[in-house]
Structure formats: structure tokens, C-alpha cells
Design a protein around this motif. Structure first.
Motif, PDB file in Angstrom:
ATOM      1  N   GLN A 146      53.382  81.254  36.029  1.00  0.00           N
ATOM      2  CA  GLN A 146      53.834  80.003  35.431  1.00  0.00           C
ATOM      3  C   GLN A 146      54.126  80.205  33.945  1.00  0.00           C
ATOM      4  OE1 GLN A 146      51.377  76.572  36.267  1.00  0.00           O
ATOM      5  NE2 GLN A 146      50.985  77.241  38.368  1.00  0.00           N
ATOM      6  N   ALA A 147      53.318  81.009  33.289  1.00  0.00           N
ATOM      7  CA  ALA A 147      53.533  81.286  31.866  1.00  0.00           C
ATOM      8  C   ALA A 147      54.837  82.056  31.649  1.00  0.00           C
ATOM      9  CB  ALA A 147      52.360  82.067  31.301  1.00  0.00           C
ATOM     10  N   VAL A 148      55.129  83.023  32.530  1.00  0.00           N
ATOM     11  CA  VAL A 148      56.378  83.791  32.416  1.00  0.00           C
ATOM     12  C   VAL A 148      57.575  82.868  32.588  1.00  0.00           C
ATOM     13  CG1 VAL A 148      57.804  85.550  33.530  1.00  0.00           C
ATOM     14  CG2 VAL A 148      55.382  86.003  33.101  1.00  0.00           C
ATOM     15  N   ARG A 149      57.538  82.005  33.605  1.00  0.00           N
ATOM     16  CA  ARG A 149      58.655  81.092  33.831  1.00  0.00           C
ATOM     17  C   ARG A 149      58.847  80.139  32.650  1.00  0.00           C
ATOM     18  NH1 ARG A 149      56.969  81.388  39.386  1.00  0.00           N
ATOM     19  NH2 ARG A 149      55.561  79.618  39.088  1.00  0.00           N
ATOM     20  N   ALA A 150      57.748  79.694  32.079  1.00  0.00           N
ATOM     21  CA  ALA A 150      57.836  78.795  30.928  1.00  0.00           C
ATOM     22  C   ALA A 150      58.472  79.511  29.738  1.00  0.00           C
ATOM     23  CB  ALA A 150      56.449  78.273  30.552  1.00  0.00           C
ATOM     24  N   MET A 151      58.117  80.783  29.526  1.00  0.00           N
ATOM     25  CA  MET A 151      58.709  81.555  28.434  1.00  0.00           C
ATOM     26  C   MET A 151      60.210  81.729  28.655  1.00  0.00           C
ATOM     27  SD  MET A 151      56.783  82.660  25.886  1.00  0.00           S
ATOM     28  CE  MET A 151      57.419  84.252  25.365  1.00  0.00           C
ATOM     29  N   ILE A 152      60.603  82.022  29.877  1.00  0.00           N
ATOM     30  CA  ILE A 152      62.027  82.198  30.178  1.00  0.00           C
ATOM     31  C   ILE A 152      62.787  80.911  29.880  1.00  0.00           C
ATOM     32  CG2 ILE A 152      63.692  82.531  32.053  1.00  0.00           C
ATOM     33  CD1 ILE A 152      61.645  84.452  33.330  1.00  0.00           C
ATOM     34  N   ALA A 153      62.239  79.776  30.300  1.00  0.00           N
ATOM     35  CA  ALA A 153      62.900  78.488  30.076  1.00  0.00           C
ATOM     36  C   ALA A 153      63.053  78.196  28.585  1.00  0.00           C
ATOM     37  CB  ALA A 153      62.111  77.372  30.756  1.00  0.00           C
ATOM     38  N   SER A 154      62.071  78.593  27.781  1.00  0.00           N
ATOM     39  CA  SER A 154      62.127  78.331  26.345  1.00  0.00           C
ATOM     40  C   SER A 154      63.071  79.266  25.618  1.00  0.00           C
ATOM     41  CB  SER A 154      60.723  78.457  25.737  1.00  0.00           C
ATOM     42  OG  SER A 154      59.840  77.500  26.283  1.00  0.00           O
ATOM     43  N   VAL A 155      63.085  80.514  26.029  1.00  0.00           N
ATOM     44  CA  VAL A 155      63.811  81.554  25.295  1.00  0.00           C
ATOM     45  C   VAL A 155      65.276  81.644  25.697  1.00  0.00           C
ATOM     46  CG1 VAL A 155      63.963  84.051  24.977  1.00  0.00           C
ATOM     47  CG2 VAL A 155      61.746  82.920  24.900  1.00  0.00           C
ATOM     48  N   ALA A 156      65.569  81.438  26.982  1.00  0.00           N
ATOM     49  CA  ALA A 156      66.916  81.690  27.506  1.00  0.00           C
ATOM     50  C   ALA A 156      68.028  80.982  26.732  1.00  0.00           C
ATOM     51  CB  ALA A 156      66.969  81.326  28.988  1.00  0.00           C
TER      52      ALA A 156
END
Length: 439
Positions: A146-156
Motif C-alpha cells: 500500500q505504501a508503494v502504491r501511494a508513493m507511485i500515485a504521489s510521484v507519477a
């Protein structure tokens, strides 16, 4: 599993040379000289990798015939990795091929080492089904995922350079693709480059391109990876394997946002987003003898750490069911339940090869299982399944890695290439690990 390779080229000499070179590693190599014969071949079996020429009719140089064949190949249920071959180093055609799904491109005449590296890289990156692969790699409701997906959503949506860290097999490239797909550059090219396979002698030519006559074999202009990915995302995989001299050249390109092809008298501006990845331990990344600090600071504006499978064991049952179902459908095998004892053992297993190793284990189980249920022996684990702490000491992880390498070498009867495939790493990476562990 032996790779099936197709060479689609109307030049008999070129096709023969490629076939003889590739058969040293992959015995199943087929040659076609006419794209009209492609549908019949695909009806029998879809290859794993296709070397595709782009012009077949004498006098044509627009690449339309090759692009049509590429579109047909990409529509297959389990699309092969396509490596574009052309005697015309045309940037728009190369970019168009990459946009339509080609994994890589080479110009003729090629360097044998470069061709072998391109094929092995395409095989290593190939996944069961492009859409499903991204989902399965990011599958799981564990807190780390969940943390990885959240980072992707923020950074992309930003233009920040991203460094993806993680062990072999955790899905670093799929994280990079997810970043690209959620970015403003999604309509443009995503181009992956395995930095560990680039020969030092041709490093600049591969990344920055060259002009005709720049060196002995430069018979035509050739775009580099930076030019081919213009407007999109350039994924620099295994950056930790780069020699320091190559790091300096890359740093210059990133600082100036321009590259100078070999033999050119002026630089070219490039508009690419850089996402990079490495399996190096972070402590080693900060060692100046291994990696330039100034380059690292250019690459790690944002860092995403992809967790190893042993740190998200709750996701293992869903991953097992996904891959078992996939290979049951692919091989036409009956659906089997997973015996409770097998599930417990698989969840306790250390999985030194992470999700990639789990996927290969599921393929093996589907092929070899003969009972009513899948048993732990069907998965061919390289080391005994045993619970390991979530945060294992470095010495324990080193021991597990050494044991896994030793077991793979034994099973491969000392063949480095076969052992590397079993472990899901490149030959170069395996040689470094052999040296590290004194094997």
C-alpha cells in the motif's frame, strides 16, 4: 523453459548469421522471410522473442511492413518481445516501433554481444501478459505494498527523477512502468535499458547515438536511447553495475539535459524523465568507490523502496493463486487446489528471488504436478522452507543468498547461464555474487 525465437528477415545471410549466433543459447530458432507467413506460424505457436526486420519489398524504406507485423505480434494473447532490426537508423521509425510495443531496436550490421544482450534482456523483462503483469507485481493489501502504491500515485504526475530500490525479482521495472503510465508522459515512449549489459566500449553510442563514420562499423547514423525516449520515460535499470567512467558521462548528460552523438559536432537537447533502479544495498550506493555521489543526487530526488517478498508474506497466497491460474490456462492444465501444508511452507519460504522466483515456481508446479492438489515438492524450492524473521540480520541474508546460488549451480551442473536464469539475475550479476561469496 527453452525460449522460442523467431527471426523475420528477408535477407538470408542476415537471418542465417542471427540464427547461428542465437542457437548457441536457444536451440529453438525459426526463420521466416515473408511477413505473409506470420499468421500461420502464430496459429501453431507464439514465439517468446521476435527479431523483426522492417522492410521486405525491394526499394521500400518506410518500415510499414514491419510495423504491420509488429502490430499483429502485439495483438497476440501472450505477446512476444519484439526487437526491431533495420538497416536504416531512422529516429522516427525507431520511436514509432517502441511506441507500438517493441522491446528494443538494433541496426544492421549489429554487434554480436549487443544482439545477445538485447535478446537476454527482452527475455528477462518479458512477463506472462503485459496488463496482468503490472497488476500482479503490485498485487497485495499488505502495508508495504500500500505504501508503494501511494508513493507511485504521489510521484507519477511530477517530473522528479525517481530511484527504485529493491532486491532482484521484486518488480522494480513494473514500478517504473506504473510511474510512467500514471504520468503526463504516458502517451510517449517508455524505454528500459539494462545498464549492466551495455559494453563499456559502446556505452556512449548506445545511450547517446552516433553519426555515420564515427567509428569503423558506424555505417549509418544511429539514435541513442536518450533520443529514442524523447518526450517519454527512460528507465535505467541496474545502474549500480555501471563503471565509474560511464557514470561520469551519464552525469554530464543529466546535468546539461543534452547529449552529443559520437561523431557529431554539436549537442542535441533531450526531453526525458529518468527513472532508475538498482539492487545494490543503499550503504554501497553511498560508497564513492562504487557510485558517484553527484550522480546519485541527480537520480534519487525521490526514492521508492520495493519490499522483498519475505516482508509481505500476507500477499503470498494471492500471488500464488494468480500465477497458478495463469499457467493452468496457458498450458491447458486442470485447476488444482493448493494443499494446506504446501501453502504454509510457501509462506514460510525465504524467496531469495522474490516475486520472479515465485512465478517460476508456480510455472514449474503447473507443469509437473500429478496429484489432486499442489504439494510443496511440485514447486522445486531451492532451499528448505523455513520461517525467517521480517528483518533478518545481514549475515543470515548473505547465507541464504550463498546457499541459493550454490544450489542453482549444482542444479545447472556449473553452467553459469542456466544458473543465472534460475536465480532471475544476469550473468554479470551472478559473476559478481560468486566473487562476493567466494564461490
Amino acid at each position: 523453459m527453452t525460449a522460442r525465437i523467431l527471426i523475420l528477415d528477408d535477407d538470408a545471410d542476415v537471418a542465417c548469421a542471427a540464427r547461428l549466433l542465437l542457437r548457441r543459447r536457444h536451440p529453438d530458432v525459426t526463420v521466416l522471410d515473408d511477413p505473409a507467413d506470420l499468421p500461420a506460424l502464430l496459429a501453431r505457436a507464439v514465439p517468446d522473442v521476435v527479431l523483426l526486420d522492417f522492410n521486405f519489398t525491394p526499394g521500400r524504406t518506410d518500415g510499414a511492413e514491419g510495423l504491420a507485423a509488429l502490430d499483429l505480434l502485439r495483438r497476440q494473447p501472450r505477446a512476444p518481445a519484439v526487437i526491431a532490426l533495420t538497416a536504416y537508423a531512422d529516429v522516427p521509425l525507431a520511436v514509432e516501433a517502441l511506441k507500438r510495443g517493441a522491446a528494443d531496436f538494433l541496426t544492421k550490421p549489429w554487434d554480436n554481444a549487443r544482439l545477445l544482450a538485447a535478446v537476454e534482456g527482452a527475455l528477462a523483462r518479458r512477463t506472462p501478459a503485459p496488463a496482468a503483469a503490472a497488476t500482479s507485481a503490485l498485487m497485495g493489501d499488505s502495508a508495504p505494498m500500500q505504501a508503494v502504491r501511494a508513493m507511485i500515485a504521489s510521484v507519477a504526475p511530477t517530473e522528479a527523477n525517481v530511484l527504485v530500490l529493491g532486491e532482484n525479482g521484486v518488480g522494480k521495472e513494473l514500478v517504473a512502468r506504473a510511474i510512467h503510465q500514471a504520468s503526463r508522459r504516458a502517451a510517449h515512449t517508455f524505454l528500459a535499458v539494462d545498464m549492466g549489459t551495455l559494453p563499456e566500449a559502446t556505452f556512449e553510442s548506445e545511450l547517446f547515438g552516433h553519426r555515420r563514420g564515427a567509428f569503423t562499423d558506424a555505417k549509418s547514423d544511429r539514435p541513442g536511447r536518450f533520443q529514442a525516449a524523447r518526450g517519454g520515460t527512460l528507465f535505467l535499470d541496474e545502474i549500480g553495475n555501471m563503471p565509474l567512467a560511464g557514470q561520469a558521462k551519464l552525469l554530464t548528460a543529466l546535468e546539461r539535459r543534452e547529449v552529443t552523438p559520437l561523431g557529431a559536432d554539436r549537442p542535441e537537447s533531450v526531453d526525458v524523465r529518468i527513472v532508475s533502479a538498482t539492487n545494490l544495498d543503499e550503504a554501497r550506493l553511498f560508497d564513492p568507490a562504487v557510485f558517484r555521489p553527484d550522480l546519485l543526487f541527480r537520480l534519487n530526488t525521490i526514492v521508492i523502496r520495493v519490499p522483498p517478498l519475505r516482508e509481505r508474506r500476507a500477499d503470498i497466497p494471492a500471488l500464488l493463486r494468480h500465477y497458478l491460474s495463469h499457467y493452468e490456462a496457458q498450458y491447458g492444465r486442470p485447476a488444482r487446489a493448493l494443499a494446506p501444508a504446501a501453502l504454509a511452507a510457501l509462506q514460510a519460504h525465504a524467496w531469495p528471488g522474490n516475486v520472479r522466483a515465485l512465478r517460476h515456481a508456480c510455472e514449474r508446479a503447473v507443469i509437473l504436478a500429478g496429484g489432486a492438489d499442489y504439494q510443496v515438492d511440485d514447486f522445486g524450492l531451492l532451499a528448505p522452507a523455513a520461517p525467517t524473521p521480517t528483518a533478518a540480520p545481514a549475515a543470515t541474508l548473505n547465507t541464504l543468498e550463498r546457499d541459493a546460488i550454490a544450489a542453482a549451480l549444482t542444479q545447472a551442473q556449473g553452467n553459469i547461464s542456466h544458473a543465472a536464469k534460475m536465480l532471475g539475475v544476469s550473468r554479470a550479476a551472478l559473476y559478481r555474487k560468486l566473487d562476493k561469496h567466494g564461490i
